[in-house]
Design a protein around this motif. Structure first.
Motif, PDB file in Angstrom:
ATOM      1  N   LEU A  20       0.941  -1.128  -0.068  1.00 33.05           N
ATOM      2  CA  LEU A  20       0.186   0.043  -0.167  1.00 33.05           C
ATOM      3  C   LEU A  20       0.832   1.350  -0.018  1.00 33.05           C
ATOM      4  O   LEU A  20       0.682   2.385  -0.710  1.00 33.05           O
ATOM      5  N   ILE A  21       1.881   1.383   0.933  1.00 33.84           N
ATOM      6  CA  ILE A  21       2.822   2.382   0.778  1.00 33.84           C
ATOM      7  C   ILE A  21       3.608   2.651  -0.423  1.00 33.84           C
ATOM      8  O   ILE A  21       3.610   3.822  -0.891  1.00 33.84           O
ATOM      9  N   GLY A  22       3.978   1.406  -1.132  1.00 34.17           N
ATOM     10  CA  GLY A  22       4.772   1.585  -2.177  1.00 34.17           C
ATOM     11  C   GLY A  22       3.786   2.085  -3.316  1.00 34.17           C
ATOM     12  O   GLY A  22       4.086   2.935  -4.339  1.00 34.17           O
ATOM     13  N   LEU A  23       2.555   1.637  -3.450  1.00 37.83           N
ATOM     14  CA  LEU A  23       1.528   2.261  -4.398  1.00 37.83           C
ATOM     15  C   LEU A  23       1.309   3.667  -4.103  1.00 37.83           C
ATOM     16  O   LEU A  23       1.273   4.310  -5.160  1.00 37.83           O
ATOM     17  N   LEU A  24       1.034   4.086  -3.130  1.00 35.92           N
ATOM     18  CA  LEU A  24       0.932   5.431  -2.800  1.00 35.92           C
ATOM     19  C   LEU A  24       2.331   6.368  -3.168  1.00 35.92           C
ATOM     20  O   LEU A  24       2.136   7.345  -3.821  1.00 35.92           O
ATOM     21  N   VAL A  25       3.322   5.723  -2.963  1.00 39.85           N
ATOM     22  CA  VAL A  25       4.646   6.507  -3.469  1.00 39.85           C
ATOM     23  C   VAL A  25       4.708   6.768  -5.016  1.00 39.85           C
ATOM     24  O   VAL A  25       5.205   7.743  -5.550  1.00 39.85           O
ATOM     25  N   VAL A  26       4.303   5.471  -5.744  1.00 41.18           N
ATOM     26  CA  VAL A  26       4.351   5.451  -7.024  1.00 41.18           C
ATOM     27  C   VAL A  26       3.458   6.470  -7.796  1.00 41.18           C
ATOM     28  O   VAL A  26       3.664   7.375  -8.555  1.00 41.18           O
ATOM     29  N   VAL A  27       2.178   6.670  -7.054  1.00 45.16           N
ATOM     30  CA  VAL A  27       1.346   7.647  -7.287  1.00 45.16           C
ATOM     31  C   VAL A  27       1.770   8.950  -7.048  1.00 45.16           C
ATOM     32  O   VAL A  27       1.543   9.835  -7.936  1.00 45.16           O
ATOM     33  N   PHE A  28       2.185   9.348  -5.946  1.00 46.35           N
ATOM     34  CA  PHE A  28       2.784  10.470  -5.826  1.00 46.35           C
ATOM     35  C   PHE A  28       3.994  10.750  -6.668  1.00 46.35           C
ATOM     36  O   PHE A  28       3.961  12.062  -7.406  1.00 46.35           O
ATOM     37  N   VAL A  29       4.921  10.087  -6.951  1.00 46.32           N
ATOM     38  CA  VAL A  29       5.969  10.317  -7.705  1.00 46.32           C
ATOM     39  C   VAL A  29       5.519  10.655  -9.215  1.00 46.32           C
ATOM     40  O   VAL A  29       5.999  11.589  -9.878  1.00 46.32           O
ATOM     41  N   GLU A  30       4.700   9.743  -9.847  1.00 49.01           N
ATOM     42  CA  GLU A  30       4.222   9.972 -11.203  1.00 49.01           C
ATOM     43  C   GLU A  30       3.296  11.154 -11.414  1.00 49.01           C
ATOM     44  O   GLU A  30       2.873  11.624 -12.298  1.00 49.01           O
ATOM     45  N   SER A  31       2.786  11.717 -10.091  1.00 52.62           N
ATOM     46  CA  SER A  31       1.832  12.956 -10.139  1.00 52.62           C
ATOM     47  C   SER A  31       2.502  14.100 -10.423  1.00 52.62           C
ATOM     48  O   SER A  31       1.958  15.379 -10.455  1.00 52.62           O
ATOM     49  N   GLY A  32       3.692  14.266 -10.392  1.00 52.08           N
ATOM     50  CA  GLY A  32       4.690  15.529 -10.676  1.00 52.08           C
ATOM     51  C   GLY A  32       6.151  15.476 -10.294  1.00 52.08           C
ATOM     52  O   GLY A  32       6.665  16.550 -10.298  1.00 52.08           O
ATOM     53  N   VAL A  33       6.561  14.386 -10.002  1.00 47.88           N
ATOM     54  CA  VAL A  33       8.093  14.444  -9.245  1.00 47.88           C
ATOM     55  C   VAL A  33       9.008  13.875 -10.249  1.00 47.88           C
ATOM     56  O   VAL A  33       9.841  12.992  -9.667  1.00 47.88           O
ATOM     57  N   LEU A  34       8.794  14.021 -11.423  1.00 43.20           N
ATOM     58  CA  LEU A  34      10.010  14.082 -12.351  1.00 43.20           C
ATOM     59  C   LEU A  34      10.552  12.456 -12.626  1.00 43.20           C
ATOM     60  O   LEU A  34      11.522  12.327 -13.003  1.00 43.20           O
ATOM     61  N   PHE A  35       9.560  11.366 -12.461  1.00 43.16           N
ATOM     62  CA  PHE A  35       9.919  10.360 -12.963  1.00 43.16           C
ATOM     63  C   PHE A  35       8.478   9.920 -13.800  1.00 43.16           C
ATOM     64  O   PHE A  35       7.626   9.339 -13.457  1.00 43.16           O
ATOM     65  N   PRO A  36       8.642  10.190 -15.318  1.00 42.06           N
ATOM     66  CA  PRO A  36       7.189  10.279 -15.909  1.00 42.06           C
ATOM     67  C   PRO A  36       6.832   8.720 -16.381  1.00 42.06           C
ATOM     68  O   PRO A  36       5.770   8.390 -17.001  1.00 42.06           O
ATOM     69  N   VAL A  37       7.455   7.846 -16.156  1.00 41.77           N
ATOM     70  CA  VAL A  37       7.468   6.190 -16.819  1.00 41.77           C
ATOM     71  C   VAL A  37       7.215   5.271 -15.804  1.00 41.77           C
ATOM     72  O   VAL A  37       7.855   4.740 -15.330  1.00 41.77           O
ATOM     73  N   LEU A  38       5.889   5.231 -15.345  1.00 39.54           N
ATOM     74  CA  LEU A  38       5.600   4.498 -14.111  1.00 39.54           C
ATOM     75  C   LEU A  38       4.214   3.942 -14.844  1.00 39.54           C
ATOM     76  O   LEU A  38       3.229   4.858 -15.514  1.00 39.54           O
ATOM     77  N   PRO A  39       3.519   2.872 -14.231  1.00 36.65           N
ATOM     78  CA  PRO A  39       2.175   2.110 -14.470  1.00 36.65           C
ATOM     79  C   PRO A  39       1.286   2.779 -13.904  1.00 36.65           C
ATOM     80  O   PRO A  39       0.614   1.990 -13.302  1.00 36.65           O
ATOM     81  N   GLY A  40       0.705   4.191 -13.918  1.00 31.88           N
ATOM     82  CA  GLY A  40      -0.357   4.762 -13.048  1.00 31.88           C
ATOM     83  C   GLY A  40      -1.420   4.123 -13.275  1.00 31.88           C
ATOM     84  O   GLY A  40      -2.337   3.712 -12.575  1.00 31.88           O
ATOM     85  N   ASP A  41      -1.998   4.065 -14.353  1.00 27.58           N
ATOM     86  CA  ASP A  41      -3.544   3.770 -14.782  1.00 27.58           C
ATOM     87  C   ASP A  41      -3.785   2.252 -14.394  1.00 27.58           C
ATOM     88  O   ASP A  41      -4.636   2.003 -13.772  1.00 27.58           O
ATOM     89  N   SER A  42      -2.822   1.500 -14.968  1.00 30.02           N
ATOM     90  CA  SER A  42      -2.969   0.028 -14.823  1.00 30.02           C
ATOM     91  C   SER A  42      -2.750  -0.455 -13.533  1.00 30.02           C
ATOM     92  O   SER A  42      -3.476  -1.473 -12.823  1.00 30.02           O
ATOM     93  N   LEU A  43      -1.764   0.269 -12.627  1.00 31.04           N
ATOM     94  CA  LEU A  43      -1.614   0.227 -11.118  1.00 31.04           C
ATOM     95  C   LEU A  43      -2.780   0.238 -10.475  1.00 31.04           C
ATOM     96  O   LEU A  43      -3.188  -0.664  -9.672  1.00 31.04           O
ATOM     97  N   LEU A  44      -3.497   1.324 -10.641  1.00 32.86           N
ATOM     98  CA  LEU A  44      -4.810   1.506  -9.745  1.00 32.86           C
ATOM     99  C   LEU A  44      -5.894   0.412 -10.117  1.00 32.86           C
ATOM    100  O   LEU A  44      -6.509   0.219  -9.296  1.00 32.86           O
ATOM    101  N   PHE A  45      -5.937   0.245 -11.433  1.00 26.99           N
ATOM    102  CA  PHE A  45      -7.076  -0.775 -11.801  1.00 26.99           C
ATOM    103  C   PHE A  45      -6.831  -2.187 -10.996  1.00 26.99           C
ATOM    104  O   PHE A  45      -7.496  -2.615 -10.543  1.00 26.99           O
ATOM    105  N   VAL A  46      -5.428  -2.556 -11.119  1.00 23.03           N
ATOM    106  CA  VAL A  46      -4.931  -3.922 -10.322  1.00 23.03           C
ATOM    107  C   VAL A  46      -5.267  -3.724  -8.867  1.00 23.03           C
ATOM    108  O   VAL A  46      -5.574  -4.722  -8.304  1.00 23.03           O
ATOM    109  N   ALA A  47      -4.772  -2.466  -8.315  1.00 25.77           N
ATOM    110  CA  ALA A  47      -5.057  -2.425  -6.930  1.00 25.77           C
ATOM    111  C   ALA A  47      -6.460  -2.529  -6.418  1.00 25.77           C
ATOM    112  O   ALA A  47      -6.761  -2.996  -5.711  1.00 25.77           O
TER     113      ALA A  47
END
Length: 234
Positions: A27-54
């Motif tokens: 859960l913490i890892g998921l939130l970190v990925v969401v945080f980073v992909e939402s504007g913190v300079l690492f644009p290549v992460l599986p945001g959409d599919s990650l939320l669906f799988v979660a």
């Protein structure tokens, strides 16, 4: 097995692999990925599919939850509360980066912070105005760079915050609840791999359409066709 590694993606783009990497801290890892992909300079992460799988894992029906591949102690309420918060905070940090540091860290030949990505985000922002902050949530790479672009352009902070919050809720809650609801159907569980790949394809489609439009316009105007690279998202 339903959750075999997605052979067409690097491991860090496979949501099951990514969540399993965090183990009991999924859960913490998921939130970190969401945080980073939402504007913190690492644009290549599986945001959409990650939320669906979660969302599927929260429903307790995905094979990854049943066989222990991923710690599936997700509760739906946790996801719909904390994912939007992480997304809002990531966007706000991205705005701050753009406002105070600017865009000088983007280089033409950089591995991740490519100038072409920033150019795409800037064009996306210019064409759609403040509502681009909401739309960008559903476009990989653009969702990371739109807050930075907004900050660099000195968009009104209050306006940005409003649209950032709306986009975070619509994206974070919408995709998670969709995964939670669909994950209860066995046919969806058995088709997880193609569904994740389909989500990725749908996510990048807007940028591919934008590239095609520019290519067509350039051809009609008799100017050199923009290279495919300017429209790529990976």
């Amino acid at each position: 097995m339903v959750v075999d590694t997605l052979a067409l993606m690097p491991d860090f783009l496979d949501p099951i692999n990514l969540l399993s990497y965090f183990g009991t801290w999924a859960l913490i890892g998921l939130l970190v990925v969401v945080f980073v992909e939402s504007g913190v300079l690492f644009p290549v992460l599986p945001g959409d599919s990650l939320l669906f799988v979660a969302g599927m894992l929260a429903a307790g029906t995905a094979a990854a939850a049943q066989d222990g591949t991923v710690d599936a102690n997700f509760q739906l309420w946790q996801l719909v509360v904390f994912i939007p918060i992480a997304a809002v905070l990531g966007g706000q940090v991205g705005y701050w980066i753009g406002r105070n540091i600017g865009t000088a860290m983007f280089k033409p030949n950089a591995r991740f912070l490519k100038q072409k990505y920033l150019d795409e985000a800037h064009l996306f922002f210019e064409q759609r105005g403040p509502f681009a902050i909401v739309i960008a949530r559903f476009v990989p790479i653009v969702r990371t760079l739109a807050p930075i672009t907004a900050g660099a352009a000195k968009m009104n902070y209050g306006v940005f915050t409003l649209y950032n919050a709306v986009g975070a809720v619509v994206w974070g809650v919408g995709l998670t609840v969709l995964g939670y609801w669909l994950g209860r159907f066995e046919v969806i569980q058995n088709l997880l791999e193609p569904i994740v790949i389909g989500i990725v394809i749908l996510s990048v489609t807007p940028m591919l359409i934008e590239w095609y439009r520019r290519r067509k316009a350039a051809k009609e105007a008799g100017i050199p066709t923009p290279p495919m690279e300017s429209g790529e998202t990976t």
